[in-house]
Design an enzyme around this catalytic site. Structure first.
Site, short mmCIF file in Angstrom:
data_model
loop_
_atom_site.label_atom_id
_atom_site.label_comp_id
_atom_site.label_asym_id
_atom_site.label_seq_id
_atom_site.Cartn_x
_atom_site.Cartn_y
_atom_site.Cartn_z
N ASP A 120 0.95 -1.23 -0.13
CA ASP A 120 -0.09 0.09 -0.06
C ASP A 120 0.89 1.18 -0.12
O ASP A 120 1.64 1.28 0.90
CB ASP A 120 -0.81 -0.02 1.23
CG ASP A 120 -1.83 1.15 1.22
OD1 ASP A 120 -2.05 2.02 0.45
OD2 ASP A 120 -2.89 1.01 1.89
N ARG A 165 -0.02 4.50 -0.46
CA ARG A 165 -0.79 5.45 -0.31
C ARG A 165 -0.20 6.54 0.98
O ARG A 165 0.19 5.91 1.94
CB ARG A 165 -2.37 5.29 0.08
CG ARG A 165 -3.03 4.75 -1.27
CD ARG A 165 -4.32 4.60 -0.73
NE ARG A 165 -4.51 3.27 -0.16
CZ ARG A 165 -5.69 2.76 0.40
NH1 ARG A 165 -6.84 3.35 -0.01
NH2 ARG A 165 -5.82 1.71 1.33
#
Ligand SMILES: [Zn+2]
Length: 235
Positions: A143, A145
Site C-alpha cells: 500500500d 498511499r
C-alpha cells in the site's frame, strides 16, 4: 509527536450539484488547493453544512465527518465490481451530507501505484495472487498511499479535528502523525459481491481493515452486491 506538514491554501471553491446513478442528489462545494506536497490535483468535496459559504474556521460545532477516498477510476467511474470503491464513495457521500463534512478525493489510484499498474495487478490476481501479493510481485509496496496532502487540505480548510469515516486504521494513524486530531473513527459499509469477495477478504486479512466479514468460504457469502447492515466492529 506530530509532524508539521507544509502549509497549503484554498485555491478556489465552487458549488457543484451532484446526482448519482441511484438518483441520490445533493449539492457539494468543491475545493482546490495550492501548495500540496505531491503536486496532485486533489479535491475536498464539502457536503451538508460544508457545502454552503466557506469561511475558514467558520464551523465551531462538532468536528466534520471526513472520508479520505483514494481515486479508483474503474470502481468510481465504471462501476467495476472487482472492488467496492464506487459503492463506498456513494455511501460516504450520503453519510457525510447528513452529518456535514468532507470527502477528500485523493488522486492515488490503485493504492498509489497508478491505473495501468493496478490493471497489471488485476491480471496477477486472476492468476491466483491476492491484491497485496500482486502489488509486491510488481515491485511495489502493499500500500503506497500517503495522506500528507489530505492533512494539508484539512488544515487549509481550518479543520484540525475530524471524525474519520473509514475502516482503515492506517488512514487515522497517518493523519494523527501529520497533526490532525481524529476524534472518532466511524466504520463504513461493507459492499460484498461475488466479484469482490476475495479482494475484501484480503483487505481484512492483510490490511487489518476492520471489516467483520462472514466466516467460512467466500462462496457461501451473500452476493448480489447486498450491503451488509453495520456488521462491523469499532477499533
Ligand atoms: Zn477500487
Amino acid at each position: 509527536m506530530s509532524q508539521i506538514v507544509p502549509p497549503a491554501s484554498v485555491r478556489t471553491h465552487l458549488r457543484v450539484p451532484l446526482r448519482f446513478a441511484d438518483g441520490y442528489a445533493t449539492t457539494a462545494r468543491v475545493f482546490t488547493f495550492d501548495g500540496l506536497v505531491d503536486g496532485g490535483e486533489h479535491l475536498a468535496i464539502g457536503l451538508g453544512d460544508r457545502a454552503g459559504a466557506f469561511t475558514p474556521n467558520g464551523h465551531k460545532g462538532a468536528p466534520p465527518l471526513v472520508r479520505p477516498h483514494s481515486e479508483c477510476l474503474t470502481g468510481d467511474v465504471l462501476g467495476s465490481e472487482r472492488c467496492d470503491c464506487g459503492a463506498q464513495m456513494s455511501h460516504a457521500v450520503k453519510h457525510i451530507a447528513d452529518a456535514g463534512g468532507y470527502l477528500l478525493y485523493l488522486r492515488q489510484e490503485g493504492r498509489g501505484i497508478g491505473l495501468y499498474a493496478k490493471l497489471d495487478a488485476y491480471a496477477l490476481q486472476d492468476a491466483g495472487l491476492d491484491t497485496y501479493e500482486a502489488n509486491l510481485a510488481l515491485g511495489y509496496a502493499e500500500d503506497e498511499r500517503d495522506y500528507t496532502a489530505a492533512a494539508q487540505m484539512l488544515l487549509a480548510l481550518g479543520q484540525s479535528r475530524v471524525a474519520l469515516l473509514t475502516n482503515n486504521p492506517d488512514k487515522a494513524a497517518q493523519l494523527r502523525r501529520l497533526g490532525v486530531t481524529v476524534t472518532e473513527q466511524v466504520p463504513t459499509g461493507v459492499h460484498l459481491s461475488t466479484a469482490n469477495a476475495r479482494y475484501l477478504a484480503a483487505k481484512a486479512r492483510r490490511g487489518e481493515h476492520t471489516l467483520d466479514l462472514p466466516p467460512g468460504p467466500h462462496e457461501t457469502w451473500p452476493t448480489d452486491g447486498a450491503v451488509a447492515q453495520q456488521p462491523y466492529r469499532l477499533s
